[in-house]
Design an enzyme around this catalytic site. Structure first.
Site, PDB file in Angstrom:
ATOM      1  N   GLU A  86      -8.814  22.028 -21.006  1.00 36.11           N
ATOM      2  CA  GLU A  86      -8.640  21.819 -22.536  1.00 36.11           C
ATOM      3  C   GLU A  86      -8.144  23.153 -23.094  1.00 36.11           C
ATOM      4  OE1 GLU A  86     -12.890  21.266 -23.814  1.00 36.11           O
ATOM      5  OE2 GLU A  86     -12.673  18.982 -22.870  1.00 36.11           O
ATOM      6  N   GLU A 110     -13.139  14.092 -17.635  1.00 33.48           N
ATOM      7  CA  GLU A 110     -14.129  14.197 -18.176  1.00 33.48           C
ATOM      8  C   GLU A 110     -14.651  13.192 -19.298  1.00 33.48           C
ATOM      9  OE1 GLU A 110     -15.326  18.143 -20.040  1.00 33.48           O
ATOM     10  OE2 GLU A 110     -14.240  19.277 -18.705  1.00 33.48           O
TER      11      GLU A 110
HETATM   12  O1  AHR Z   1     -18.580  19.040 -19.671  1.00 32.49           O
HETATM   13  C1  AHR Z   1     -19.029  20.082 -20.527  1.00 32.49           C
HETATM   14  C2  AHR Z   1     -17.682  20.789 -21.116  1.00 32.49           C
HETATM   15  O2  AHR Z   1     -17.116  19.871 -22.246  1.00 32.49           O
HETATM   16  C3  AHR Z   1     -16.614  21.094 -20.310  1.00 32.49           C
HETATM   17  O3  AHR Z   1     -16.906  22.292 -19.975  1.00 32.49           O
HETATM   18  C4  AHR Z   1     -15.397  21.232 -21.241  1.00 32.49           C
HETATM   19  O4  AHR Z   1     -14.264  21.017 -20.576  1.00 32.49           O
HETATM   20  C5  AHR Z   1     -15.898  19.860 -22.124  1.00 32.49           C
HETATM   21  O5  AHR Z   1     -15.641  20.390 -23.513  1.00 32.49           O
END
Ligand code: AHR
Length: 492
Positions: free
Chosen positions: A175, A299
């Site tokens: 990110e 994610e």
């Molecule tokens: O999964 C939780 C968080 O969500 C992670 O650390 C991050 O990459 C995202 O914003």
């Protein structure tokens, strides 16, 4: 009872479903690692070098193919050398992203690689681009993969690991458009190339390098990255998209107590995944028609308010049949987009967000989402085939089809996974099969009231049951109770 017509054509292949689409994610966040996966060697809870045996077994049972670690946001502040060597000498750090708690680094590289070996899954290491250095990441790769004599290989041997483990999946940053450095895509692309250059393929190991991809519908990020990667003869094997099922970030709602309105809103958001993948894929196809760079959804999942009384930085939430439907819709969507989507990692494996396992002390429960991974595991390493479903939209003004579906074929076996998102109505599915003649069929179902969940008093309230289905004359018949996820297995 709703009559649903389906057409499945096994001759029309949409993409190969890499097993990694059924991947997972474990971050140093809340009680995912400590108090979850890892209890330490001295614990009375049965463990192998501190890794819980029940967790290993649960991960194996769904054939977990790949596990991402150590973050998330944590990855971009993690310094891997703090997590190797004698535990008593490992320095502490503050986990600034997640509750400001002290991280003692007792779970590090060796522990993670052993976890993956015990589970039989590929490790996916997320490297620190945000606050680390090029040299640091280059040395981590050397430590993990170099077989000869070198400073890092010697250090690894000194720490008890003679042979290199080998590493395929390496993420370079997380990110970086946000918590990983607040970078513009043009700036990140340059940084990425510099880091990637010094992550070498040692001793026959071949890295699959994954660059930070877009935040949800940031198509501009994908455009810039693809243009940039192409100009430098690629250098990335994957681009990582993050997308959470959250209707509104400042109004996440509760995991268990939710209204019908909130239910449809969440499913509407989840169904957006299809458009998201289609549009990112279009951009990628434009620059890379040969499909050199994979879309990696590393994610995804639901994100609700934390459970009352728990640390807001620990992201601990319960998991209901609603989460099961979100998982089923998402996984069916990934299957259908498997020509470009080659890995996906639900957030997260234990005690965090849409967890597959919840753990409290010695107790461990499997969530409805865990059971969906069980129902879908036969899709791994198969071919996704054309599957049309006549559908009804459940909520005016929103995109909530009643039925979610996908079908795959592998070694003479067709697997069809279906979700009925109606809260009240049963569906009678009548499917015509082409290019596949089925002689026997079996089915399993996960169904309950939409708020139903497992807890530490009753860990098996929501669980998989056998289900009935019929196959005759090239037609499949199966009924789907309201709020259900069904796996159908048809043998040639
Ligand atoms: O999964 C939780 C968080 O969500 C992670 O650390 C991050 O990459 C995202 O914003």
């Amino acid at each position: 009872m709703k009559q649903i017509k389906m057409v499945i054509n096994a001759d029309d292949k949409l993409g190969h479903v890499n097993r990694e689409i059924y991947g997972h994610f474990s971050e140093h966040l809340g009680k995912c690692i400590y108090g979850g996966i890892f209890v330490g060697e001295g614990s009375p809870i049965p463990n192998i070098h501190g890794i819980r045996k029940d967790v290993i077994e649960a991960f194996k049972a769904i054939r977990m193919p790949v596990l991402r670690w150590p973050g998330g946001c944590f990855a971009d502040e993690y310094h891997w050398k703090d997590g190797i060597g004698p535990k008593e000498d490992r320095p502490c750090m503050i986990n600034t992203n997640w509750g400001g708690v002290t991280e003692d680094n007792s779970f590090g590289t060796h522990e993670f690689m052993e976890l993956c070996e015990l589970v039989g899954c590929e490790p996916y290491i997320a490297g620190n681009l945000g606050s680390g250095t090029v040299q640091e990441l280059s040395e981590w790769v050397e430590y993990l993969t170099f077989d000869g004599k070198s400073p890092m290989a010697d250090l690894r041997r000194k720490n008890g690991q003679d042979k290199p483990w080998g590493l395929k999946y390496l993420g370079i940053g997380n990110e970086n458009w946000g918590g990983g450095g607040n970078m513009e895509p043009e700036y990140y692309a340059g940084q990425y190339r510099q880091y990637r250059t010094f992550c070498r393929n040692h001793s026959g190991n071949k890295l699959f390098a994954i660059a930070c991809g877009p935040n949800g519908s940031d198509y501009h990020w994908t455009e810039v990255m693809m243009k940039n990667l192409k100009a430098f003869d690629w250098m990335a094997d994957g681009l990582a998209l993050h997308f959470y099922s959250v209707p509104e970030w400042n109004k996440k709602g509760k995991a268990v107590e939710f209204s019908e309105e909130e239910y449809y809103e969440l499913l509407n958001t989840t169904n957006f995944t299809d458009e998201l993948l289609r549009r990112h894929t279009q951009i990628m196809d434009h620059y890379d028609p040969e499909g050199k760079v994979a879309l990696i959804v590393d994610e995804w999942g639901t994100w609700f308010e934390v459970e009352e009384g728990t640390n807001p930085g620990f992201l601990y939430q319960q998991n209901t049949m609603r989460d099961a439907l979100v998982a089923a819709i998402s996984l069916n969507t990934f299957n259908r987009h498997s020509a470009r989507v080659k890995m996906a990692n639900i957030a997260q494996a234990v005690n965090v967000l849409q967890a597959i396992l919840l753990i409290e002390g010695e107790k461990m429960i499997k969530t409805p989402t865990y059971h969906v991974f069980d129902l879908f595991k036969d899709h791994q390493d198969s071919d996704c085939v054309y599957c049309y479903t006549s559908n009804e939209n459940l909520k005016e003004g929103k995109n909530v089809p009643m039925i979610s579906s996908s079908a795959t074929v592998k070694d003479g076996v067709m697997t069809v996974t279906l979700a009925n998102c109606s809260l009240t109505e049963e569906a009678e599915v009548d499917a015509d099969l082409y290019g596949f003649s089925g002689s026997s069929v079996s089915a399993r179902v996960l169904t309950d009231e939409v708020h139903a969940h497992n807890d530490f008093e009753n860990g098996d309230k929501v669980t998989i049951k056998e289900h009935s289905a019929e196959i005759a004359g090239g037609k499949l018949k199966v009924s789907l109770p309201p709020v259900s996820v069904v796996q159908v297995t048809i043998r040639a």
